[in-house]
Design an enzyme around this catalytic site. Structure first.
Site, PDB file in Angstrom:
ATOM      1  N   GLY A  63       0.808  -1.214   0.000  1.00  0.00           N
ATOM      2  CA  GLY A  63       0.000   0.000   0.000  1.00  0.00           C
ATOM      3  C   GLY A  63       0.840   1.262   0.000  1.00  0.00           C
ATOM      4  N   LYS A  64       2.130   1.139  -0.334  1.00  0.00           N
ATOM      5  CA  LYS A  64       3.006   2.310  -0.350  1.00  0.00           C
ATOM      6  C   LYS A  64       2.866   3.114  -1.643  1.00  0.00           C
ATOM      7  CE  LYS A  64       6.509   0.100   2.598  1.00  0.00           C
ATOM      8  NZ  LYS A  64       7.901  -0.418   2.684  1.00  0.00           N
ATOM      9  N   ILE A  65       2.518   2.420  -2.726  1.00  0.00           N
ATOM     10  CA  ILE A  65       2.392   3.036  -4.036  1.00  0.00           C
ATOM     11  C   ILE A  65       0.984   2.792  -4.567  1.00  0.00           C
ATOM     12  CG2 ILE A  65       3.296   3.090  -6.405  1.00  0.00           C
ATOM     13  CD1 ILE A  65       5.259   4.097  -4.326  1.00  0.00           C
TER      14      ILE A  65
END
Length: 383
Positions: free
Chosen positions: A300-302
Site C-alpha cells: 500500500g506504499k504506491i
C-alpha cells in the site's frame, strides 16, 4: 516488418557543444540510460509541476562529494523538493562545506594505515583531515547547548534550528554557496532523519546527554509529521511523489508514510502517486534498498493505478543527480515554495482529527445490501 512499439533508434554522431538535455533525450537510448531519460522526463513533465508534493530520500555518501551544495540545494531553491528524509551522515558532512573546511578528490587505492597515521579520513576516493571531524563536532556541540535545543523535539525541528545556526556561520564566513541544511532552513523544507542516533550528529547529541542536556530526539514525532505531510499532499496539492536517491532506512521512512496512514491509523488507502528511484541494489536479495515499486504496491506504499509511471534506474546516484538536476533546471519553471516546515502543526492537527474520528467508527462497511466486516481503513476482513 510489423510496426513495433517504441521509438526508432536512429544513431547520430555526438557533436561538440551538445547540451545536457539533448544528450539525455537523444543519446540515452537503452538500458539504464533509457531509464534515466525516462526519469528526467517524468520529473520535469509531471512531478516537478504544480499540484505535486515531492518528498526526497537521501542515502549514501552524497554530501561529502559536494552534491548537497551543487545539486540538492538548487532543487530546493527552485521549489522542486518539498520535504526530505536523509541519513544523519549526509547532513553532518554537508556542514563541513558551510564551515569552510576543505575536502579533496583523491584515490580509492591509498594506503589506509598511512592515512590513519597522517590523520587523514577517506570516504572511498574523497579525503580530508581528521581535524575536520573534530572541529565539526565542536561546532555542533556548542550549537546544541543553546536554549532552543533543550527540549524534546522531532528531527525536522532539530535540523531547522541547526540549519539556522549553520546559515549564520555561512554569512559570517562569506560562504558563496549554501549547503543543503542551510538552504532547507531558508526555504522551509523539513528534513527528517530516520535513524538520528546513527551519525556523528547523533553521537554528539548522546555525548551532551551525559552532561545533562535536555535534548531528546523523539522518533514518534517524525513518524506522525511525515505521515501528516503525505496525508495532506492530496488534500492540498493533489498528488504525492517519492523520489529516492539510494535506498536504506531513508527510503523506507519516506514510503512507510502510506502504510502508517491506512494500516495503522485506519484512514484512506491510496499510496504515493509517483515513485522514482536511483539505486545500485538488486531486488532479489530481499533488501528494502532494491525493492521495486511493484512490491511496494503490495504494502500500500504506491498507488497501483500509477504503477506504469514508476521508474527504477539502476545507477550510481552520484551519476544520476547532477544529470537530473541539470536537466530539470533547464526544462522546468521554478515552483512556488510550499514551506511545509511552517505547515507541520496544521497538517498534523488534520491527521490527528481524522484518525480519532475514524477510530470511533464501527468496523463495518456496506457492500451491496450486506454489511461486511472490515479493518478501520475499509479493507474487508477475509475469513
Amino acid at each position: 516488418m510489423s510496426k513495433l512499439q517504441g521509438k526508432k533508434i536512429t544513431p547520430m554522431p555526438i557533436s561538440a557543444g551538445i547540451t545536457v538535455v539533448d544528450l539525455i533525450n537523444e543519446y540515452f537510448t537503452a538500458y539504464n540510460s533509457a531509464r534515466l531519460r525516462e526519469a528526467c522526463k517524468l520529473l520535469s513533465q509531471d512531478i516537478f509541476q504544480a499540484g505535486v508534493t515531492v518528498g526526497v530520500s537521501l542515502s549514501g555518501a552524497m554530501t561529502p562529494a559536494g552534491f548537497g551544495v551543487s545539486a540538492l540545494a538548487p532543487l530546493i531553491r527552485h521549489g522542486f523538493i518539498d520535504w526530505m528524509i536523509s541519513t544523519g551522515a549526509n547532513l553532518y558532512h554537508d556542514v563541513h562545506y558551510a564551515l569552510g573546511f576543505e575536502l579533496f578528490a583523491g584515490s580509492p587505492f591509498l594506503d589506509d594505515v598511512k592515512l590513519r597515521e597522517e590523520g587523514t579520513i577517506r570516504i572511498y576516493d574523497i579525503i580530508f583531515g581528521y581535524d575536520v571531524l573534530l572541529e565539526t563536532d565542536a561546532f555542533i556541540r556548542k550549537v546544541l547547548q543553546a536554549e532552543p535545543f533543550q527540549k524534546r523535539m522531532g528531527t525536522a525541528e532539530f535540523h531547522y534550528l541547526l540549519g539556522k545556526y549553520v546559515r549564520e556561520v555561512e554569512k559570517q564566513l562569506g560562504v558563496q554557496h549554501s549547503c543543503l541544511l542551510a538552504t532547507a532552513y531558508e526555504y522551509g523544507v523539513p528534513i527528517y532523519t530516520s535513524s538520528p542516533g546513527d551519525s556523528s550528529i547523533g553521537m554528539n547529541v548522546a555525548a551532551l546527554a551525559l552532561e545533562g542536556s535536555r535534548l531528546v530526539l523523539d522518533p514518534a514525532i517524525d513518524v506522525n509529521e511525515t505521515s501528516a505531510i503525505a496525508y495532506g499532499a492530496r488534500e492540498t496539492d493533489g498528488k504525492s511523489a517519492a523520489v529516492i536517491l539510494g535506498g536504506g532506512s531513508p527510503k523506507n521512512f519516506l514510503l512507510q508514510t502510506q502504510p502508517q496512514i491506512h494500516e495503522v491509523l485506519g484512514l484512506e488507502e491510496r499510496g504515493h502517486n509517483f515513485f522514482v528511484q536511483f539505486t545500485d541494489a538488486r531486488p532479489d536479495t530481499g533488501g528494502l534498498s532494491g525493492a521495486t515499486p511493484a512490491e511496494a504496491v503490495s504494502w500500500g506504499k504506491i498507488d497501483p493505478d500509477e504503477l506504469p509511471s514508476t521508474i527504477v534506474c539502476y545507477t550510481d546516484s552520484t551519476i544520476a543527480i547532477p544529470l537530473v538536476t541539470a536537466y530539470v533546471l533547464n526544462q522546468c519553471q521554478a515552483r512556488p515554495v510550499k514551506r511545509l516546515y511552517d505547515r507541520r502543526e496544521a497538517l498534523l492537527e488534520t491527521l490527528q482529527k481524522d484518525y480519532l474520528a475514524a477510530k470511533d467508527k464501527p468496523v463495518v462497511k456496506e457492500e451491496g445490501t450486506e454489511e461486511v466486516p472490515s479493518y478501520r481503513c475499509g479493507t474487508p476482513i477475509k475469513r
